[in-house]
Motif scaffolding. Sequence first.
Motif, mmCIF file in Angstrom:
data_model
loop_
_atom_site.group_PDB
_atom_site.id
_atom_site.type_symbol
_atom_site.label_atom_id
_atom_site.label_comp_id
_atom_site.label_asym_id
_atom_site.label_seq_id
_atom_site.Cartn_x
_atom_site.Cartn_y
_atom_site.Cartn_z
ATOM 1 N N LEU A 37 74.763 29.943 67.968
ATOM 2 C CA LEU A 37 74.673 29.635 69.403
ATOM 3 C C LEU A 37 73.447 30.298 70.032
ATOM 4 O O LEU A 37 72.746 29.684 70.851
ATOM 5 C CB LEU A 37 75.942 30.105 70.118
ATOM 6 C CG LEU A 37 77.220 29.318 69.803
ATOM 7 C CD1 LEU A 37 78.429 29.981 70.456
ATOM 8 C CD2 LEU A 37 77.090 27.866 70.277
ATOM 9 N N GLY A 38 73.169 31.544 69.645
ATOM 10 C CA GLY A 38 71.999 32.237 70.181
ATOM 11 C C GLY A 38 70.700 31.554 69.783
ATOM 12 O O GLY A 38 69.790 31.379 70.602
ATOM 13 N N GLU A 39 70.601 31.149 68.525
ATOM 14 C CA GLU A 39 69.382 30.470 68.059
ATOM 15 C C GLU A 39 69.261 29.079 68.670
ATOM 16 O O GLU A 39 68.144 28.622 68.954
ATOM 17 C CB GLU A 39 69.405 30.397 66.531
ATOM 18 C CG GLU A 39 69.194 31.761 65.903
ATOM 19 C CD GLU A 39 69.436 31.785 64.405
ATOM 20 O OE1 GLU A 39 68.891 32.670 63.736
ATOM 21 O OE2 GLU A 39 70.171 30.908 63.908
ATOM 22 N N LEU A 40 70.371 28.430 68.870
ATOM 23 C CA LEU A 40 70.340 27.142 69.576
ATOM 24 C C LEU A 40 69.796 27.330 70.985
ATOM 25 O O LEU A 40 68.996 26.515 71.485
ATOM 26 C CB LEU A 40 71.751 26.556 69.621
ATOM 27 C CG LEU A 40 71.906 25.159 70.233
ATOM 28 C CD1 LEU A 40 71.134 24.122 69.426
ATOM 29 C CD2 LEU A 40 73.384 24.775 70.310
ATOM 30 N N LEU B 156 67.673 36.553 74.427
ATOM 31 C CA LEU B 156 68.330 35.669 73.457
ATOM 32 C C LEU B 156 68.092 36.136 72.017
ATOM 33 O O LEU B 156 69.007 36.133 71.190
ATOM 34 C CB LEU B 156 67.840 34.232 73.643
ATOM 35 C CG LEU B 156 68.396 33.473 74.852
ATOM 36 C CD1 LEU B 156 67.654 32.158 75.047
ATOM 37 C CD2 LEU B 156 69.891 33.221 74.681
ATOM 38 N N ILE B 157 66.855 36.533 71.711
ATOM 39 C CA ILE B 157 66.551 37.030 70.365
ATOM 40 C C ILE B 157 67.318 38.323 70.091
ATOM 41 O O ILE B 157 67.833 38.540 68.983
ATOM 42 C CB ILE B 157 65.039 37.252 70.190
ATOM 43 C CG1 ILE B 157 64.280 35.918 70.261
ATOM 44 C CG2 ILE B 157 64.746 37.936 68.862
ATOM 45 C CD1 ILE B 157 64.539 34.983 69.105
ATOM 46 N N CYS B 158 67.404 39.194 71.098
ATOM 47 C CA CYS B 158 68.170 40.435 70.941
ATOM 48 C C CYS B 158 69.643 40.127 70.686
ATOM 49 O O CYS B 158 70.295 40.787 69.857
ATOM 50 C CB CYS B 158 68.035 41.305 72.193
ATOM 51 S SG CYS B 158 66.427 42.123 72.362
ATOM 52 N N PHE B 159 70.180 39.112 71.388
ATOM 53 C CA PHE B 159 71.572 38.713 71.160
ATOM 54 C C PHE B 159 71.757 38.211 69.735
ATOM 55 O O PHE B 159 72.749 38.549 69.070
ATOM 56 C CB PHE B 159 71.972 37.616 72.157
ATOM 57 C CG PHE B 159 73.305 36.994 71.850
ATOM 58 C CD1 PHE B 159 74.484 37.656 72.168
ATOM 59 C CD2 PHE B 159 73.385 35.754 71.225
ATOM 60 C CE1 PHE B 159 75.718 37.086 71.874
ATOM 61 C CE2 PHE B 159 74.610 35.182 70.926
ATOM 62 C CZ PHE B 159 75.782 35.849 71.249
ATOM 63 N N GLY C 60 59.378 43.285 69.465
ATOM 64 C CA GLY C 60 59.911 43.430 68.117
ATOM 65 C C GLY C 60 60.669 44.737 67.938
ATOM 66 O O GLY C 60 61.714 44.786 67.283
ATOM 67 N N SER C 61 60.150 45.815 68.531
ATOM 68 C CA SER C 61 60.818 47.113 68.444
ATOM 69 C C SER C 61 62.157 47.088 69.174
ATOM 70 O O SER C 61 63.155 47.650 68.698
ATOM 71 C CB SER C 61 59.924 48.210 69.029
ATOM 72 O OG SER C 61 58.705 48.304 68.326
ATOM 73 N N ILE C 62 62.195 46.419 70.329
ATOM 74 C CA ILE C 62 63.447 46.305 71.087
ATOM 75 C C ILE C 62 64.481 45.527 70.286
ATOM 76 O O ILE C 62 65.665 45.898 70.220
ATOM 77 C CB ILE C 62 63.184 45.626 72.449
ATOM 78 C CG1 ILE C 62 62.300 46.512 73.328
ATOM 79 C CG2 ILE C 62 64.510 45.325 73.160
ATOM 80 C CD1 ILE C 62 61.835 45.843 74.597
ATOM 81 N N VAL C 63 64.046 44.448 69.638
ATOM 82 C CA VAL C 63 64.952 43.647 68.813
ATOM 83 C C VAL C 63 65.515 44.488 67.664
ATOM 84 O O VAL C 63 66.705 44.403 67.334
ATOM 85 C CB VAL C 63 64.218 42.405 68.260
ATOM 86 C CG1 VAL C 63 65.079 41.693 67.215
ATOM 87 C CG2 VAL C 63 63.894 41.444 69.391
ATOM 88 N N GLY D 54 59.827 36.103 80.762
ATOM 89 C CA GLY D 54 59.744 36.490 79.356
ATOM 90 C C GLY D 54 60.957 37.248 78.859
ATOM 91 O O GLY D 54 61.264 37.231 77.664
ATOM 92 N N TRP D 55 61.667 37.882 79.796
ATOM 93 C CA TRP D 55 62.866 38.634 79.412
ATOM 94 C C TRP D 55 63.948 37.739 78.836
ATOM 95 O O TRP D 55 64.782 38.185 78.029
ATOM 96 C CB TRP D 55 63.428 39.372 80.625
ATOM 97 C CG TRP D 55 63.871 38.429 81.732
ATOM 98 C CD1 TRP D 55 63.105 37.971 82.770
ATOM 99 C CD2 TRP D 55 65.156 37.823 81.868
ATOM 100 N NE1 TRP D 55 63.833 37.101 83.558
ATOM 101 C CE2 TRP D 55 65.102 36.997 83.029
ATOM 102 C CE3 TRP D 55 66.335 37.883 81.143
ATOM 103 C CZ2 TRP D 55 66.190 36.247 83.471
ATOM 104 C CZ3 TRP D 55 67.430 37.140 81.586
ATOM 105 C CH2 TRP D 55 67.357 36.335 82.733
#
Length: 436
Positions: A317-320, A344-347, A281-284, A338-339
Amino acid sequence: MSLTHGITLGWFSPTLNLLLSDKNPFGDPLTISQATFAGSIVALGALLVTFILGWPLDFFGRKIVMYATAVPNLIYWILVYVGGHVACLYVARFMVGVSGGILLVVLPIFIAEIADDNVRGTLSSLLMLTLCAGIALGLIMATYISYYVLPFIGSSMAIIYMLSIIPLPETPQFLLKRGRDEKAEKSFYFYKNLKRKSPSDPIKEAEAKAEFNTFRENVLGGNNTQKAHCKDFFSKAALKAFGLISVLLLGNTFSGAFAILNYAYEIFSNLGSRIDPNTSGSIVGVFQLLGICCAVLLVDRLGRRWLLIPSLVGTGLGELGVGLLKTFASKQFLSDNGWLGLALICFVEYIVSLGVIPLTFTIIVELLPAKIISIGTSISVASYSILLFVALLLYPMLIKNYGVASAMFMSAGVCFFGAIVLGIFLPETKGKQILQ
């Protein structure tokens, strides 16, 4: 103040695990329904205040309302420190919403009224930059700083904000509309960085005076000083603006930008990654901040449309991609890689922060007719609060009952819908004159 408010928002996700445990400072461990309500009640607080904020803005002025932003934030930190009962948590989160509602109405209007047209987008984006920086700080600070230390930091920041805006004059537009011409002239010179009197250079003094007179004629012309009536909200220009704003708000709230950060722990837990959910979460949060930084640099160069539309498409597109990953990847694959889900979430957070997040409230102010801008902005933020409340209630329910993929597919669909509608009908508002 937006930095302080961001910290209060970022506090919730990493603290949620504590609130669900036996060590909950607010009493017994929260149930899922209590946690969901605590997460979504923020929007109810914003909804309440934004319904009534238009009148104080036009009667008391922008600066007085700006002071009021810090008061509920201080109450929030006091309740967080005291704790004791789940009702205190509900009231605290409600106060966060009140503070945020005031912030999102008054600061975009204040910035629009004091900024030159060629830097208005950049300054408006700085509002969201500091807000998202606060969210990222909140995610990090709530993870690594003692629960009972953070309230002192947050409340100190709110007090510093109140002290720092004391020297700022009221906006010249508001002062002119209230008939305070002399104060308006001083305010105009202050925000334009012009010298009111230049005995050593009478030419510059005359140029500054002429610039103010032109500004005054523009503000007072076109019946902008008259009180807004119901018919002004149903003019062709107003209806078109509210229609576009509705689609824009739908895309903002249901893109999942805020919900993903609010429920980051649950989302990453469901993705089965071995990476600590709070760390993820912190990375996001950092990637969201990076996206806002890029938006600040680009918004007044590329314009609103060239950032907003690609941002909606990229977010969809990322959420897809996240939805497809969760649907078709095995648990073992998700655990070993896991990365990939994190990337994808970070994108998603980066691309949504490049356009959707920083531009929503800038475009709202720029779309609305000058005569109804205060009440119209208030109505828009109230609508935003309703949609955000629904989104924050819906997300954890979808994740719990149908999985992360269902929430991601829903958000992707909304983003694609918004990109199509706004791509066809949204005009470019870069450089548009405000309140003139």
